[in-house]
Design an enzyme around this catalytic site. Structure first.
Site, short mmCIF file in Angstrom:
data_model
loop_
_atom_site.label_atom_id
_atom_site.label_comp_id
_atom_site.label_asym_id
_atom_site.label_seq_id
_atom_site.Cartn_x
_atom_site.Cartn_y
_atom_site.Cartn_z
N GLU A 40 0.82 -1.21 0.00
CA GLU A 40 0.00 0.00 0.00
C GLU A 40 0.86 1.27 0.00
OE1 GLU A 40 -2.94 0.11 -0.77
OE2 GLU A 40 -3.56 -1.95 -0.47
N TYR A 123 -6.32 6.69 3.72
CA TYR A 123 -6.45 5.61 2.75
C TYR A 123 -5.71 4.35 3.22
CZ TYR A 123 -5.32 2.37 -0.80
OH TYR A 123 -5.12 1.18 -1.44
N ASP A 141 -9.24 5.87 -2.39
CA ASP A 141 -8.14 6.41 -3.18
C ASP A 141 -8.72 7.09 -4.44
OD1 ASP A 141 -9.03 4.30 -4.65
OD2 ASP A 141 -7.05 3.55 -5.15
N THR A 316 6.77 16.67 -10.21
CA THR A 316 5.38 17.11 -10.26
C THR A 316 5.30 18.63 -10.21
OG1 THR A 316 4.69 15.11 -9.15
CG2 THR A 316 3.13 16.94 -9.15
#
Length: 371
Positions: A40, A123, A141, A316
DNA sequence: AAAGCGGGGCA
DNA sequence: TGCCCAGCTTT
């Protein structure tokens, strides 16, 4: 909107579909909470296909939580190299160490305890508790928000934290009794395989006939999401400094700070320049590089006419434009300080590099090997 | 609420 | 090129 009958329809159709169509993924072959946890964390903002080889190497190298807790930090970082978001690796190791110290080495079953672990947000906490322990916690998510936005035709901006909170309440209400593990994974699997961001495969969707978004012809407009800001360009000049004498065949590299961008990874010494104009004028760029290294106590001669490489690295939120200039140290003893190392082709592979410097150095060592 | 934090795949 | 990906932390 969601009467009992529709909830039963959604959950049962989705579960039946999932049990038939589920992908055989490495982390689905085990219920080990530690393995679920590792998967995860790796899957945060990262595609399944990218994660698979990393996951397999990682659990082979660190089969149990205690193995990971006892590993050297740089070893863990090296296993994360290329996966990105490196604070995940550091947080994961800090968290397993906490589990060893505070919870006797067993991943806790309480929501508050799991949520308190470093790197575990809403999450991931829900994913661990539901998938490993079958607790009826939602795991919301990007996939789940897209599926729910379309199925219920919700136009709330999924970029807003308040929307995610609301989606958690909705997802929680949909979990069929005693089937949280499969249901949560089914929801994500549907988002990944059928209810995809672009051109969803509505005809093969197990819940398509009652999907409000599709019934209203809105499936392609959902979910609503505000656009992120564009990445800001920055300009950098790096030094490729070859060693001589005992350091022949080696290059001077340095380690990034403990926190922030690419924390603790290795790179070529470099300096940021104000804009693309300075970046384009090699004589001035060389002067700034030389001054920056002098601040570190390393005197160099930079050859402004010797541009040995150029690269772009897209993050990003920013874009690195890097020019690499050849340089030489005046006194090699000055470069022996903390954070700086001479690295040759042999040691290269044991350091953790950001992709852009791994590529530049691989190219360089390959070139040297031929020469 | 907004920004920082990687890297890759795909239309 | 832009968008998105089994998000979390810090400000």
């Amino acid at each position: 909107m969601t009467d009992r009958g529709n909830e039963a329809y959604f959950g049962q159709r989705l579960l039946r579909w999932y049990r038939k169509e589920r992908r055989d993924l490495p982390w689905r072959r085990s219920r080990d909470p530690y393995h679920i946890w590792v998967s995860e964390i790796m899957l945060q903002q990262t595609r399944v296909d990218t994660v698979i080889p990393y996951f397999n190497r990682f659990v082979e190298r660190y089969p149990t939580l205690r193995h990971l807790a006892e590993a050297p930090e740089e070893d863990v970082l090296k296993h994360w190299e290329g996966l990105g978001y490196y604070s995940r690796a550091r947080n994961l190791q800090a968290a397993v160490r906490e589990v060893v110290e505070r919870y006797g080495g067993e991943v806790p079953r309480g929501k508050a305890e799991v949520s308190g672990l470093k790197g575990v947000g809403p999450y991931t906490a829900g994913a661990i508790l539901s998938i490993a322990y079958d607790q009826p916690e939602p795991a919301v998510d990007g996939n789940v928000m897209r599926v729910l936005s379309r199925y219920f035709c919700l136009e709330d901006d999924i970029a807003r934290p308040a929307t995610r909170t609301a989606m958690e309440g909705l997802a929680r209400s949909l979990i069929p009794e005693g089937q949280a593990a499969d249901f949560n994974q089914a929801l994500m699997e549907l988002g990944a395989m059928v209810c995809t961001p672009k051109s969803p495969s509505c005809p093969s969707c197990p819940v398509g006939e009652r999907c409000e978004g599709r019934l209203r012809g809105r499936e392609k407009e959902l979910p609503v999401k505000t656009k992120p800001k564009k990445a800001r360009p920055v300009y950098r000049i790096a030094a490729l400094i070859e060693g001589t004498g005992a350091n022949a065949g080696r290059v001077l590299v340095c380690q990034r700070p403990e926190t922030g961008l690419l924390a603790r990874m290795w790179e070529l010494p470099h300096v940021e320049v104000p804009d693309d104009k300075v970046w384009g004028r090699l004589d001035e760029a060389a002067g700034r590089l030389k001054a920056a290294l002098a601040e570190e106590g390393i005197r160099v001669r930079v050859d402004a006419s010797e541009e040995v490489g150029e690269a772009q690295h897209v993050f990003t939120h920013l874009v690195w434009n890097i020019k690499v200039l050849g340089a030489a140290v005046l006194d090699e003893r000055e470069a022996a300080g903390s954070g700086y190392r001479w690295v040759g082709a042999a040691e290269f592979e044991s350091y953790a590099w950001p992709n852009v410097f791994r590529k530049l150095l691989t190219e360089y060592f390959l070139f040297r090997q031929k020469a």
